[in-house]
Motif scaffolding. Structure first.
Motif, PDB file in Angstrom:
ATOM      1  N   PRO A 267       0.979  -7.527  -2.312  1.00  0.00           N
ATOM      2  CA  PRO A 267       1.083  -8.487  -1.083  1.00  0.00           C
ATOM      3  C   PRO A 267       3.023  -8.465  -1.456  1.00  0.00           C
ATOM      4  O   PRO A 267       3.788  -8.776  -0.308  1.00  0.00           O
ATOM      5  CB  PRO A 267       1.317  -9.868  -1.590  1.00  0.00           C
ATOM      6  N   LEU A 268       3.245  -8.559  -2.770  1.00  0.00           N
ATOM      7  CA  LEU A 268       5.193  -8.511  -2.651  1.00  0.00           C
ATOM      8  C   LEU A 268       5.811  -7.506  -1.589  1.00  0.00           C
ATOM      9  O   LEU A 268       6.610  -7.490  -0.912  1.00  0.00           O
ATOM     10  CB  LEU A 268       5.743  -9.037  -4.054  1.00  0.00           C
ATOM     11  N   ILE A 269       5.266  -6.346  -2.341  1.00  0.00           N
ATOM     12  CA  ILE A 269       5.604  -5.299  -1.684  1.00  0.00           C
ATOM     13  C   ILE A 269       5.801  -5.167  -0.546  1.00  0.00           C
ATOM     14  O   ILE A 269       6.213  -4.564   0.257  1.00  0.00           O
ATOM     15  CB  ILE A 269       4.924  -4.035  -2.358  1.00  0.00           C
ATOM     16  N   TYR A 270       4.014  -5.710   0.100  1.00  0.00           N
ATOM     17  CA  TYR A 270       3.693  -5.228   1.690  1.00  0.00           C
ATOM     18  C   TYR A 270       4.671  -5.892   2.613  1.00  0.00           C
ATOM     19  O   TYR A 270       5.138  -5.604   3.800  1.00  0.00           O
ATOM     20  CB  TYR A 270       2.512  -6.077   1.760  1.00  0.00           C
ATOM     21  N   PHE A 271       5.152  -7.431   2.264  1.00  0.00           N
ATOM     22  CA  PHE A 271       5.229  -8.507   2.783  1.00  0.00           C
ATOM     23  C   PHE A 271       7.619  -8.153   2.694  1.00  0.00           C
ATOM     24  O   PHE A 271       7.845  -8.154   3.797  1.00  0.00           O
ATOM     25  CB  PHE A 271       5.826  -9.874   2.180  1.00  0.00           C
ATOM     26  N   VAL A 272       7.519  -7.925   1.670  1.00  0.00           N
ATOM     27  CA  VAL A 272       8.736  -7.134   1.788  1.00  0.00           C
ATOM     28  C   VAL A 272       9.847  -5.666   2.256  1.00  0.00           C
ATOM     29  O   VAL A 272      10.799  -5.950   2.840  1.00  0.00           O
ATOM     30  CB  VAL A 272       9.622  -7.434   0.945  1.00  0.00           C
TER      31      VAL A 272
END
Lengths: 254, 75
Positions: free
Chosen positions: B59-64
């Motif tokens: 999720p972190l990589i997706y949102f950033v």
């Protein structure tokens, strides 16, 4: 000053809208819960998965094990997550060119850098406070932590090291104006610290010492007075890097 | 079996918040992936797999890095 708070407010809304607040809260809560959990479950796991008849004599987990997990997880996973989250703080605006409008309206360039750094600092404080409190609460509930020493000082070492990395990320991000530039520069700086750490003499000044010495701090082998040189160096280096970023950004063409 | 249940109960104070947080984040991101089908790179299936299978880094990589902007649909 009014300008500064205005820009800070804009940064705050942006970070909420880009789900940074949500991610920081969720991920650092998970990290906080994981530490005492791993410490507590490891002996049970060994018992369950060892073949019949093997006898492993594992000591009961203590509060120290839980905190060792904290100083293993948060500097590794936590810092990586944090640097990734804030690796786009300058490049996004430089790429889109949204800063040009604000700067031509008379916003100081130094305001941009300091407000962005301050916002990231607030998030780092929140992240560390959150995972520290959660780990502390669980550890206090399951074990006796009276024999641990310098608990708060050890976490402040980690905090200060994070500030330095944040400053370096901001600088790399301003320099290269791409999301990967900031991460790359931070990675190179950390590798440089690791290479310096090969030489035993560097332990007296290397900022990395703040991360590696936390275990000895907890057991009482080291006292805070042994660490004040790397501590001060790290703080000053962070301030210096932010000042450098400011002078660099003032000369940057947009 | 009884032993297993006792073990589960012992670790419930850890497991419950962990599962709620991880599943919550994964589901929230998956809904976001589906409802905003504009990404900086990659496609919907790729992002769904990343978000659902990689724990909290996904999720972190997706949102950033992966999340596209709602107002730049022209490109």
């Amino acid at each position: 000053m009014n300008q500064w708070f205005g820009f800070l407010k804009k940064e705050w809304f942006e970070s909420v809208k880009t789900y940074k607040l949500l991610l920081v809260i969720v991920i650092f809560s998970i990290l906080g819960i994981l530490n005492p959990f791993t410490a507590k479950i490891t002996p049970t796991l060994f018992e369950q998965f060892m073949p019949e008849g093997t006898f492993v004599n594992l000591p009961e987990p203590t509060a120290l094990d839980s905190w060792l997990q904290f100083y293993k997880n948060v500097p590794q996973m936590g810092l990586i997550v944090f640097i990734l989250l804030f690796s786009t703080m300058m490049s996004k605006e430089l790429e889109k060119g949204t800063l040009v409008i604000l700067l031509t309206k008379g916003l100081h360039r130094s305001t941009v850098i300091t407000a962005k750094f301050f916002m990231a600092l607030c998030y780092w404080t929140l992240a560390i406070a959150l995972s520290f409190t959660i780990t502390y609460a669980y550890t206090a509930y399951y074990w006796d932590q009276s024999q641990l020493q310098h608990l708060l000082f050890a976490v402040s070492c980690l905090y200060v090291f994070g500030i330095l990395l944040l400053a370096v990320t901001l600088w790399g991000n301003t320099l290269f104006a791409t999301p990967y530039g900031g991460t790359l520069v931070t990675l190179l700086v950390v590798i440089a610290f690791f290479i310096a750490a090969i030489f035993p003499k560097s332990a007296s000044w290397n900022p990395l010492e703040l991360l590696t010495a936390t275990t000895q701090l907890l057991t009482g082998e080291l006292t805070p007075s042994d660490l004040w040189i790397p501590y001060i160096i790290t703080l000053f280096a962070a301030i210096l890097v932010v000042l450098l970023t400011m002078t660099h950004f003032k000369r940057k063409l947009l | 079996m009884n032993n297993d249940t006792a073990l589960l109960m012992e670790y419930l104070p850890f497991l419950l918040p962990l599962i709620i947080l991880q599943l919550g984040l994964a589901i929230f991101s998956a809904i976001h992936v589906i409802r905003h089908p504009h990404y900086r790179f990659g496609n919907q299936v790729m992002w769904l797999l990343i978000v659902l299978l990689i724990q909290f880094i996904g999720p972190l990589i997706y949102f950033v890095f992966g999340r596209g902007d709602d107002n730049s649909r022209a490109n």
